[in-house]
Design a protein around this motif. Structure first.
Motif, PDB file in Angstrom:
ATOM      1  N   VAL A  26       0.606  -0.790   0.024  1.00 26.92           N
ATOM      2  CA  VAL A  26       0.006  -0.143   0.268  1.00 26.92           C
ATOM      3  C   VAL A  26       0.893   0.750  -0.570  1.00 26.92           C
ATOM      4  CG1 VAL A  26      -1.622   1.435   1.050  1.00 26.92           C
ATOM      5  CG2 VAL A  26      -1.493  -1.317   1.239  1.00 26.92           C
ATOM      6  N   ILE A  27       0.960   2.294  -1.004  1.00 25.63           N
ATOM      7  CA  ILE A  27       1.259   3.207  -1.224  1.00 25.63           C
ATOM      8  C   ILE A  27       0.116   4.600  -0.848  1.00 25.63           C
ATOM      9  CG2 ILE A  27       2.587   4.638  -2.660  1.00 25.63           C
ATOM     10  CD1 ILE A  27       3.113   1.798  -4.633  1.00 25.63           C
ATOM     11  N   GLN A  28       0.960   5.291  -0.093  1.00 28.46           N
ATOM     12  CA  GLN A  28       0.323   6.732   0.003  1.00 28.46           C
ATOM     13  C   GLN A  28       0.401   7.424  -1.003  1.00 28.46           C
ATOM     14  OE1 GLN A  28       0.577   8.356   4.147  1.00 28.46           O
ATOM     15  NE2 GLN A  28       0.173  10.586   3.258  1.00 28.46           N
ATOM     16  N   GLN A  29      -0.780   8.138  -1.322  1.00 31.91           N
ATOM     17  CA  GLN A  29      -0.765   9.254  -2.826  1.00 31.91           C
ATOM     18  C   GLN A  29      -1.937   9.828  -2.640  1.00 31.91           C
ATOM     19  OE1 GLN A  29       0.160   6.753  -6.489  1.00 31.91           O
ATOM     20  NE2 GLN A  29       1.812   5.962  -6.028  1.00 31.91           N
ATOM     21  N   ASP A  30      -2.151  10.585  -3.433  1.00 29.81           N
ATOM     22  CA  ASP A  30      -2.887  11.903  -3.643  1.00 29.81           C
ATOM     23  C   ASP A  30      -4.130  11.318  -5.202  1.00 29.81           C
ATOM     24  OD1 ASP A  30      -1.812  12.785  -2.133  1.00 29.81           O
ATOM     25  OD2 ASP A  30      -0.661  14.410  -3.518  1.00 29.81           O
ATOM     26  N   ARG A  31      -4.663  10.672  -4.454  1.00 35.97           N
ATOM     27  CA  ARG A  31      -6.006   9.910  -5.980  1.00 35.97           C
ATOM     28  C   ARG A  31      -7.034   9.272  -5.018  1.00 35.97           C
ATOM     29  NH1 ARG A  31      -2.248   6.314  -9.253  1.00 35.97           N
ATOM     30  NH2 ARG A  31      -0.449   6.413  -8.460  1.00 35.97           N
ATOM     31  N   ASN A  32      -7.934   8.779  -5.446  1.00 38.48           N
ATOM     32  CA  ASN A  32      -8.900   8.232  -5.671  1.00 38.48           C
ATOM     33  C   ASN A  32      -9.853   8.325  -3.994  1.00 38.48           C
ATOM     34  OD1 ASN A  32      -8.720   6.887  -8.285  1.00 38.48           O
ATOM     35  ND2 ASN A  32      -7.339   5.106  -6.439  1.00 38.48           N
ATOM     36  N   LEU A  33     -10.085   9.577  -3.683  1.00 34.84           N
ATOM     37  CA  LEU A  33     -10.556   9.684  -2.512  1.00 34.84           C
ATOM     38  C   LEU A  33     -11.609  11.410  -2.515  1.00 34.84           C
ATOM     39  CD1 LEU A  33     -10.946   9.539   0.788  1.00 34.84           C
ATOM     40  CD2 LEU A  33      -9.383  11.220   0.758  1.00 34.84           C
ATOM     41  N   ALA A  34     -12.961  10.122  -2.940  1.00 32.73           N
ATOM     42  CA  ALA A  34     -13.916  10.891  -3.434  1.00 32.73           C
ATOM     43  C   ALA A  34     -13.399  12.421  -2.175  1.00 32.73           C
ATOM     44  CB  ALA A  34     -14.911   9.921  -2.975  1.00 32.73           C
ATOM     45  N   GLN A  35     -13.871  11.558  -0.708  1.00 33.97           N
ATOM     46  CA  GLN A  35     -14.112  13.058   0.165  1.00 33.97           C
ATOM     47  C   GLN A  35     -14.036  12.898   1.656  1.00 33.97           C
ATOM     48  OE1 GLN A  35     -18.582  13.277   0.734  1.00 33.97           O
ATOM     49  NE2 GLN A  35     -18.185  15.871   0.269  1.00 33.97           N
ATOM     50  N   PHE A  36     -12.733  14.108   1.768  1.00 35.23           N
ATOM     51  CA  PHE A  36     -12.494  13.617   3.567  1.00 35.23           C
ATOM     52  C   PHE A  36     -13.083  14.990   4.045  1.00 35.23           C
ATOM     53  CE2 PHE A  36      -9.878  14.997   6.829  1.00 35.23           C
ATOM     54  CZ  PHE A  36      -9.094  13.921   7.418  1.00 35.23           C
ATOM     55  N   LEU A  37     -13.988  13.900   5.820  1.00 39.26           N
ATOM     56  CA  LEU A  37     -14.728  15.603   6.096  1.00 39.26           C
ATOM     57  C   LEU A  37     -13.972  15.434   7.355  1.00 39.26           C
ATOM     58  CD1 LEU A  37     -18.019  13.931   5.258  1.00 39.26           C
ATOM     59  CD2 LEU A  37     -17.363  16.390   3.971  1.00 39.26           C
ATOM     60  N   TYR A  38     -13.495  16.227   7.831  1.00 48.20           N
ATOM     61  CA  TYR A  38     -12.784  16.388   9.026  1.00 48.20           C
ATOM     62  C   TYR A  38     -13.871  17.635   9.979  1.00 48.20           C
ATOM     63  CZ  TYR A  38      -8.574  17.978  12.005  1.00 48.20           C
ATOM     64  OH  TYR A  38      -8.418  18.523  13.012  1.00 48.20           O
ATOM     65  N   TYR A  39     -13.796  17.181  11.036  1.00 44.56           N
ATOM     66  CA  TYR A  39     -14.482  17.898  11.973  1.00 44.56           C
ATOM     67  C   TYR A  39     -13.776  17.922  13.325  1.00 44.56           C
ATOM     68  CZ  TYR A  39     -18.565  17.467   8.961  1.00 44.56           C
ATOM     69  OH  TYR A  39     -19.663  16.996   8.173  1.00 44.56           O
ATOM     70  N   GLY A  40     -13.193  19.226  13.916  1.00 45.93           N
ATOM     71  CA  GLY A  40     -12.688  18.903  15.044  1.00 45.93           C
ATOM     72  C   GLY A  40     -12.725  20.492  15.861  1.00 45.93           C
ATOM     73  N   ALA A  41     -11.814  19.999  16.766  1.00 44.43           N
ATOM     74  CA  ALA A  41     -11.678  21.255  18.141  1.00 44.43           C
ATOM     75  C   ALA A  41     -10.967  21.233  18.661  1.00 44.43           C
ATOM     76  CB  ALA A  41     -12.887  21.849  18.922  1.00 44.43           C
ATOM     77  N   SER A  42     -10.690  22.483  19.144  1.00 43.93           N
ATOM     78  CA  SER A  42      -8.349  22.112  19.758  1.00 43.93           C
ATOM     79  C   SER A  42      -8.378  23.064  21.211  1.00 43.93           C
ATOM     80  CB  SER A  42      -7.682  22.834  18.412  1.00 43.93           C
ATOM     81  OG  SER A  42      -7.463  23.683  18.712  1.00 43.93           O
ATOM     82  N   LEU A  43      -8.477  23.225  21.541  1.00 46.10           N
ATOM     83  CA  LEU A  43      -8.237  23.747  22.892  1.00 46.10           C
ATOM     84  C   LEU A  43      -6.282  23.944  23.465  1.00 46.10           C
ATOM     85  CD1 LEU A  43      -9.976  25.589  25.837  1.00 46.10           C
ATOM     86  CD2 LEU A  43      -9.500  22.945  26.971  1.00 46.10           C
ATOM     87  N   SER A  44      -5.976  25.037  23.999  1.00 43.37           N
ATOM     88  CA  SER A  44      -4.486  25.065  24.493  1.00 43.37           C
ATOM     89  C   SER A  44      -4.804  25.721  26.227  1.00 43.37           C
ATOM     90  CB  SER A  44      -3.893  26.254  23.475  1.00 43.37           C
ATOM     91  OG  SER A  44      -2.807  26.891  23.748  1.00 43.37           O
ATOM     92  N   VAL A  45      -4.143  25.114  27.055  1.00 45.78           N
ATOM     93  CA  VAL A  45      -4.090  25.443  28.363  1.00 45.78           C
ATOM     94  C   VAL A  45      -2.893  25.615  28.710  1.00 45.78           C
ATOM     95  CG1 VAL A  45      -5.196  25.146  30.694  1.00 45.78           C
ATOM     96  CG2 VAL A  45      -6.349  24.555  28.779  1.00 45.78           C
ATOM     97  N   PRO A  46      -2.474  27.556  29.149  1.00 47.24           N
ATOM     98  CA  PRO A  46      -0.972  27.713  28.990  1.00 47.24           C
ATOM     99  C   PRO A  46      -1.473  28.022  30.836  1.00 47.24           C
ATOM    100  CG  PRO A  46      -1.943  29.267  28.527  1.00 47.24           C
ATOM    101  CD  PRO A  46      -3.314  28.616  28.345  1.00 47.24           C
TER     102      PRO A  46
END
Length: 160
Positions: A26-46
Motif C-alpha cells: 500500500v502506497i500513500q498517494q493523492d488519488r481516489n479519495l472522493a471526500q475527506f470530512l474533518y470536524y475538529g476542535a482544539s483547546l490550549s491551556v497555558p
C-alpha cells in the motif's frame, strides 16, 4: 459538503510492489479519495504552576471521515479521536533550564488503516552563556522508544 483540494488529499492507494515476487503493498498517494470530512476542535491551556515551572497543554478532538473507492474497494471509514500535547518548561539556577514534553495520540482511522494509540516523552536541558546570547541544548526525543505506529487493516483490498 466541502471537499479538500487535491493537494491536501493524502490517501492510501494499493499498487503492486515492483519486485519480481509481485508482493502487494500500500502506497500513500493523492488519488481516489472522493471526500475527506474533518470536524475538529482544539483547546490550549497555558498554566504557570510556579515562577520556575510553566506548562502549555494542547488538546485536539476531531472526527475524520474518509469516503471513496481505493484499490477497487469502497471506503467509508472514520472515528472520533483526540490528541494531547503537554510542553513543560523548568527554570533552573545559573542559567540552566529543562523541558519535558509528553504526547499522546488516541486510536484513529486513516483511510483503511486502524491506527493504534501512540505516546512518547521528550526531555531536554539547556545552558545559556555570554549574558544569554549563546546556548547549548541537549534533547532526547522518545526516551522510552515508544513512538511506534501500529495499525491494522480490516478491509480486504482488491489488488487486481
Amino acid at each position: 459538503m466541502p471537499t479538500l483540494p487535491c493537494w491536501l488529499r493524502r490517501v492510501l492507494y494499493a499498487e503492486r510492489d515492483p519486485n519480481p515476487e509481485k508482493i502487494p503493498v500500500v502506497i500513500q498517494q493523492d488519488r481516489n479519495l472522493a471526500q475527506f470530512l474533518y470536524y475538529g476542535a482544539s483547546l490550549s491551556v497555558p498554566v504557570s504552576v510556579a515562577r520556575w515551572l510553566t506548562s502549555t497543554n494542547n488538546i485536539e478532538m476531531y472526527y475524520g471521515l474518509y469516503q471513496g473507492n481505493l484499490a477497487n474497494t469502497n471506503l467509508r471509514a472514520g472515528r472520533p479521536t483526540f490528541s494531547i500535547n503537554s510542553n513543560n518548561a523548568i527554570k533552573l539556577p545559573q542559567d540552566w533550564s529543562a523541558e519535558v514534553i509528553g504526547i499522546y495520540r488516541a486510536r484513529e482511522v486513516y483511510g483503511f488503516l486502524d491506527v493504534q494509540p501512540v505516546r512518547f516523552l521528550t526531555l531536554g536541558v539547556q545552558k545559556q552563556f555570554l549574558d544569554k546570547k549563546a546556548s547549548v541544548k541537549f534533547n532526547v526525543t522518545d526516551i522510552f522508544y515508544s513512538n511506534k505506529t501500529v495499525n491494522s487493516c480490516k478491509n480486504k483490498i482488491d489488488y487486481n
